[in-house]
Design a protein around this motif. Structure first.
Motif, PDB file in Angstrom:
ATOM      1  N   ILE A  16      10.022  -8.640  -4.707  1.00 39.65           N
ATOM      2  CA  ILE A  16      10.919  -8.218  -5.795  1.00 39.65           C
ATOM      3  C   ILE A  16      12.154  -7.543  -5.205  1.00 39.65           C
ATOM      4  CG2 ILE A  16      11.147  -6.584  -7.715  1.00 39.65           C
ATOM      5  CD1 ILE A  16       9.430  -8.779  -8.663  1.00 39.65           C
ATOM      6  N   SER A  21       8.368  -6.380 -14.702  1.00 43.28           N
ATOM      7  CA  SER A  21       8.208  -4.975 -15.123  1.00 43.28           C
ATOM      8  C   SER A  21       9.586  -4.333 -15.180  1.00 43.28           C
ATOM      9  CB  SER A  21       7.322  -4.213 -14.144  1.00 43.28           C
ATOM     10  OG  SER A  21       8.009  -3.977 -12.948  1.00 43.28           O
ATOM     11  N   LEU A  22       9.665  -3.194 -15.885  1.00 44.29           N
ATOM     12  CA  LEU A  22      10.972  -2.544 -16.030  1.00 44.29           C
ATOM     13  C   LEU A  22      11.347  -1.790 -14.758  1.00 44.29           C
ATOM     14  CD1 LEU A  22      10.846  -0.952 -19.596  1.00 44.29           C
ATOM     15  CD2 LEU A  22      12.188  -2.922 -18.872  1.00 44.29           C
ATOM     16  N   LEU A  56       1.871   1.779  -3.465  1.00 42.18           N
ATOM     17  CA  LEU A  56       0.765   2.294  -4.263  1.00 42.18           C
ATOM     18  C   LEU A  56       0.430   3.749  -3.911  1.00 42.18           C
ATOM     19  CD1 LEU A  56      -1.758   1.304  -6.137  1.00 42.18           C
ATOM     20  CD2 LEU A  56      -2.953   1.316  -3.959  1.00 42.18           C
ATOM     21  N   THR A  87      -4.273  -3.588  -7.325  1.00 41.09           N
ATOM     22  CA  THR A  87      -4.458  -4.805  -8.123  1.00 41.09           C
ATOM     23  C   THR A  87      -4.163  -6.039  -7.289  1.00 41.09           C
ATOM     24  OG1 THR A  87      -2.198  -4.532  -8.874  1.00 41.09           O
ATOM     25  CG2 THR A  87      -3.938  -3.843 -10.396  1.00 41.09           C
ATOM     26  N   ARG A  95       0.833  -1.211   0.000  1.00 45.57           N
ATOM     27  CA  ARG A  95       0.000   0.000   0.000  1.00 45.57           C
ATOM     28  C   ARG A  95       0.868   1.263   0.000  1.00 45.57           C
ATOM     29  NH1 ARG A  95      -5.802  -0.138   0.896  1.00 45.57           N
ATOM     30  NH2 ARG A  95      -6.363  -2.232   0.204  1.00 45.57           N
ATOM     31  N   PHE A 111      11.088   0.248  -9.042  1.00 47.08           N
ATOM     32  CA  PHE A 111      10.246  -0.531  -9.973  1.00 47.08           C
ATOM     33  C   PHE A 111       8.847   0.105 -10.003  1.00 47.08           C
ATOM     34  CE2 PHE A 111      13.547  -3.628  -9.291  1.00 47.08           C
ATOM     35  CZ  PHE A 111      13.567  -4.397 -10.434  1.00 47.08           C
ATOM     36  N   PRO A 112       8.673   1.185 -10.785  1.00 47.13           N
ATOM     37  CA  PRO A 112       7.412   1.931 -10.680  1.00 47.13           C
ATOM     38  C   PRO A 112       6.201   1.228 -11.301  1.00 47.13           C
ATOM     39  CG  PRO A 112       9.150   3.211 -11.764  1.00 47.13           C
ATOM     40  CD  PRO A 112       9.618   1.817 -11.702  1.00 47.13           C
ATOM     41  N   ASN A 113       6.410   0.201 -12.112  1.00 50.82           N
ATOM     42  CA  ASN A 113       5.293  -0.391 -12.868  1.00 50.82           C
ATOM     43  C   ASN A 113       5.062  -1.857 -12.541  1.00 50.82           C
ATOM     44  OD1 ASN A 113       6.661   1.463 -15.623  1.00 50.82           O
ATOM     45  ND2 ASN A 113       5.090   2.144 -14.210  1.00 50.82           N
ATOM     46  N   LEU A 114       5.189  -2.248 -11.271  1.00 46.38           N
ATOM     47  CA  LEU A 114       4.958  -3.659 -10.923  1.00 46.38           C
ATOM     48  C   LEU A 114       3.517  -4.067 -11.248  1.00 46.38           C
ATOM     49  CD1 LEU A 114       6.740  -4.037  -7.451  1.00 46.38           C
ATOM     50  CD2 LEU A 114       7.486  -4.938  -9.653  1.00 46.38           C
ATOM     51  N   PRO A 115       3.299  -5.326 -11.653  1.00 50.34           N
ATOM     52  CA  PRO A 115       1.937  -5.764 -11.964  1.00 50.34           C
ATOM     53  C   PRO A 115       1.005  -5.675 -10.756  1.00 50.34           C
ATOM     54  CG  PRO A 115       3.558  -7.406 -12.644  1.00 50.34           C
ATOM     55  CD  PRO A 115       4.296  -6.369 -11.873  1.00 50.34           C
ATOM     56  N   SER A 116       1.539  -5.848  -9.547  1.00 48.30           N
ATOM     57  CA  SER A 116       0.719  -5.714  -8.343  1.00 48.30           C
ATOM     58  C   SER A 116       1.576  -5.141  -7.227  1.00 48.30           C
ATOM     59  CB  SER A 116       0.186  -7.082  -7.910  1.00 48.30           C
ATOM     60  OG  SER A 116      -0.234  -7.023  -6.567  1.00 48.30           O
ATOM     61  N   GLN A 117       0.964  -4.272  -6.407  1.00 53.15           N
ATOM     62  CA  GLN A 117       1.700  -3.681  -5.280  1.00 53.15           C
ATOM     63  C   GLN A 117       2.156  -4.745  -4.287  1.00 53.15           C
ATOM     64  OE1 GLN A 117      -1.541  -3.191  -5.830  1.00 53.15           O
ATOM     65  NE2 GLN A 117      -2.519  -4.088  -4.042  1.00 53.15           N
ATOM     66  N   ASP A 118       1.463  -5.882  -4.235  1.00 59.31           N
ATOM     67  CA  ASP A 118       1.823  -6.929  -3.279  1.00 59.31           C
ATOM     68  C   ASP A 118       3.163  -7.597  -3.602  1.00 59.31           C
ATOM     69  OD1 ASP A 118      -0.356  -6.538  -1.711  1.00 59.31           O
ATOM     70  OD2 ASP A 118      -1.537  -8.192  -2.526  1.00 59.31           O
ATOM     71  N   GLN A 119       3.692  -7.346  -4.798  1.00 61.80           N
ATOM     72  CA  GLN A 119       4.970  -7.978  -5.158  1.00 61.80           C
ATOM     73  C   GLN A 119       6.180  -7.137  -4.750  1.00 61.80           C
ATOM     74  OE1 GLN A 119       4.890  -8.775  -9.352  1.00 61.80           O
ATOM     75  NE2 GLN A 119       3.266 -10.297  -9.176  1.00 61.80           N
ATOM     76  N   GLU A 169       2.353 -15.519  -2.775  1.00 66.71           N
ATOM     77  CA  GLU A 169       2.875 -14.400  -3.569  1.00 66.71           C
ATOM     78  C   GLU A 169       4.413 -14.415  -3.573  1.00 66.71           C
ATOM     79  OE1 GLU A 169       0.985 -12.669  -5.669  1.00 66.71           O
ATOM     80  OE2 GLU A 169      -0.462 -12.154  -4.124  1.00 66.71           O
ATOM     81  N   ASP A 184      -6.479  -7.811  -2.438  1.00 71.31           N
ATOM     82  CA  ASP A 184      -5.064  -7.661  -2.113  1.00 71.31           C
ATOM     83  C   ASP A 184      -4.862  -7.987  -0.629  1.00 71.31           C
ATOM     84  OD1 ASP A 184      -6.258  -5.134  -1.281  1.00 71.31           O
ATOM     85  OD2 ASP A 184      -4.212  -4.426  -0.994  1.00 71.31           O
TER      86      ASP A 184
END
Lengths: 487, 186
Positions: free
Chosen positions: A304, B134-135, A68, B91, A65, A292-300, A141, A384
């Motif tokens: 990562i 992701s990048l 995000l 998401t 969060r 990493f501004p564009n992760l598929p989900s904030q939970d990762q 996750e 989430d």
């Protein structure tokens, strides 16, 4: 992750199992199993309380969060600490003085009604089944991101390993293991922040801070301001705060401590741990948004970070700490729900003459069954991780805050009032969540937890006033001689 | 991506977006970044580069994926990539995919893969590769070494864990001694 991670994980598991076996050899009575023989001191107790509350919801969900929404997600912590303080002054000392083993024990004793205690046991099982869903989902996750293994496999490993040390040593083993986990968590988090800053800013942490904030301003200026409105944040804080003040898995930990003074000190130690953790988690979430501004989900975000950003040992330790947080919370919840079924339902209603040994075995069977049920729901990914934790907290607050916190401080409360408060609070929160929250919260700012707690309070007061007061002998352990004047 | 001396030549895809694509490359002091070309499926695309305090923003009047080519010179231990900005959505993580493959050619023999970001693996032909969901906003290339920040962080982490383990063992021993004393009676 390579060999470093597996070495760190193996060493950690060996230590955990050694503690569990040591505890198993010293677990002879039910008080040993459920309350560690009431021997835990303030420092270990504080670490245990912090570790119990710092769950996957924190490592995966809260950091997510912050990733995000930025800095504004920190404000719900204030509600959590307010909840702790309410607990420290109005709940914990009285509960510890009573010497009950579980929260339903307290409800039964306070209201002189085994049925009210049984209802509390059922509600605990329902609420914490939801909570375990979040924990298992977070574990899946992490495992998916880091090891590339199926979530089901990861969840089964978590259930098996946590179940084993819970089954072996009960609270004594989990208290010392939780303390170790709290230390690893704090160490891992505290080291991760400068490492992330160094990644962004080179040798100067201040340059890292400046560059990060400037970059966040570019990609989304609300990350340093109000991503959530103050009204939304207040609702989150109320949900967490009210639930912490009456959370059964935290209250269970009080029973294992030496005395009332130890409990109060332990709560302040726990808040100290949590201040450090909250600030580091916030920094981690926001720095991961920079990296990493564009992760598929904030939970990762945290998985990562541990896998892609941190140096090998720090990354491995943090992953172990994350898995530990999940195991610690799963462990605490299983102890509470297992006790709810075995001690409060089976032991009191089904087999009232069962021996201590028999009850311990029933508790162990319940733990296995209750660990497997949430697996199915975790695999469905219903929301989430932080969202699931928040919903569960709202339910806990709605049905337990009034009978526990108000009930400990208002002697006129009766068994029927407590039952009405629990059922009414639960149903009000459920109905509002399902049918009204989406429409009425944005328009009028009325949240499900507020509706739940308010309904619970009104029912508690009205039904208690309409029913016969509890006799003095029931009230005396909680209110002392002053209870005489009430009836 | 190809590294030669103090210059890196980079090309990567900026994913599809709704409306005008805005992509951001983080500012790194002492570094010059020049965008050479942006190409869509139908050929070259016009673009505007805007310097902001924290990032260099590129605005592209298309919602389709484009390939951006640019040069980074000066300091190349951190090589920015163009990433999307704007409001992120809440998401739920579904299956993890790794649609991005970063590949580094050129002078990469001395790069320490363990302490670089993201974590690369070395292919048979010597190039560095990393599969990602992701990048990242930049690639951090590290030469490692025994006294690098990453190594020191690893050592501190081990020391703190050992200290924590020691405290727990001491507590356990004290508890065992207390239990033994109790069992012996007065």
């Amino acid at each position: 992750m390579g060999p470093v991670f597996f070495v760190v994980l193996t060493v950690y598991l060996i230590i955990v199992m050694a503690i569990a076996i040591w505890s198993y050899l010293r677990t002879e009575t039910q008080v040993d199993f459920l309350a560690a023989g009431r021997t835990i001191g303030p420092f270990v107790g504080g670490g245990v309380l912090a570790a119990t509350q710092i769950s996957a919801g924190t490592f995966v969900g809260t950091a997510g969060r912050h990733y995000l929404a930025g800095v504004s997600w920190w404000f719900p912590w204030l509600g959590i600490w307010a909840g702790w303080l309410v607990s420290a002054f109005f709940v914990a000392p009285k509960l510890r003085r009573l010497g009950a083993l579980t929260v339903p024990d307290y409800i039964s004793a306070r209201y002189g009604s085994a049925k009210a205690g049984a209802l509390a046991g059922v509600l605990i099982v329902v609420a914490y089944t939801i909570y375990l869903v979040a924990q298992f989902q977070a574990g899946g996750e992490i495992a998916e991101v880091v090891f590339g293994i199926e979530p089901l496999t990861a969840m089964l490993v978590i259930v098996a390993s946590t179940g084993l040390y819970t089954l072996l040593g009960g609270v004594r083993s989990s208290s010392y293991i939780d303390f170790l986990q709290a230390l690893i968590m704090v160490a891992g988090l505290v080291i991760a922040v400068p490492v992330l800053l160094e990644q962004v800013g080179g040798g100067s942490p201040l340059a890292g801070v400046r560059r990060s904030l400037a970059f966040l301003d570019s990609i989304d200026p609300r990350l340093r301001g109000w991503y959530y409105s103050p009204r939304e944040l207040l609702a989150f804080a109320i949900g967490f705060g009210f639930s912490i003040a009456a959370a059964p898995y935290e209250l269970t930990r009080f029973y294992s401590m030496r005395d009332e003074k130890t409990v109060r000190r332990a709560i302040f130690v726990a808040i100290g741990f949590q201040v450090i953790i909250s600030l580091t988690i916030m920094s981690i979430g926001m720095l991961m948004r920079v990296l990493f501004p564009n992760l598929p989900s904030q939970d990762q975000a945290t998985a990562i970070m541990a896998f892609q950003v941190l140096p090998p040992v720090v990354g491995a330790l943090l992953l172990v700490a994350m898995l530990s947080a999940i195991m610690s919370t799963v462990n605490s919840v299983l102890l509470v729900t297992g006790a709810g079924v075995a001690h409060d339902l089976y032991g009191k209603f089904w087999r009232p003459n069962a021996t201590d040994k028999h009850l311990i075995n029933a508790n162990r069977v319940a733990i296995v069954v209750l660990a497997l049920v949430p697996l199915y729901f975790a695999l469905q990914k219903l929301g989430d991780v932080q969202g699931i934790v928040l919903e569960q907290a709202k339910f806990i607050a709605s049905f337990f805050f009034v009978p526990i916190v108000i009930g400990l401080n208002w002697k006129r409360g009766t068994a029927k009032g407590a039952v009405a408060a629990m059922i009414g609070g639960f149903l009000a929160c459920l109905v509002w969540t399902l049918f009204f929250q989406e429409h009425y919260f944005p328009r009028y700012g009325i949240d499900a937890v507020e509706v739940g707690v308010l309904c619970s309070l009104v029912l508690f007061v009205v039904v208690s006033k309409l029913t016969k007061p509890n006799p003095n002998q029931i009230l005396e352990p909680f209110f002392g001689s002053e209870s005489e004047s009430s009836s | 991506m190809e590294i030669a001396g103090d210059e890196a030549r980079v090309q990567h895809v900026i994913p599809a977006s709704s409306g005008v694509a805005q992509a951001y490359a983080i500012h790194v002091p002492g570094q010059l970044l020049e965008v050479d070309e942006v190409r869509g499926p139908a050929g070259a695309v016009e673009f505007t580069v805007i310097d902001e305090r924290g990032a260099r923003r590129i605005a592209i009047p298309t919602s389709r994926p484009v390939l951006v080519r640019y040069r980074v010179s000066g300091s190349v231990d951190r090589i920015p990539l163009f990433v999307s900005g704007g409001r992120a959505q809440l998401t739920v993580a579904l299956d993890v995919e790794e649609p991005y493959l970063l590949r580094l050619n050129g002078a990469v023999a001395s790069i320490d893969t363990d302490t670089s970001m993201p974590r690369f693996s070395r292919a048979e032909d010597g190039t560095l590769e990393a599969g990602l969901s992701s990048l990242p906003s930049f690639i951090r290339l590290s030469e490692g070494g025994p006294f690098s920040f990453a190594r020191l962080a690893d050592i501190v982490a081990l020391l703190l864990t050992a200290l924590g383990g020691g405290i727990v063992l001491r507590r356990l021993r004290a508890a065992a001694n207390a239990a033994y004393s109790e069992s012996q009676g007065p």
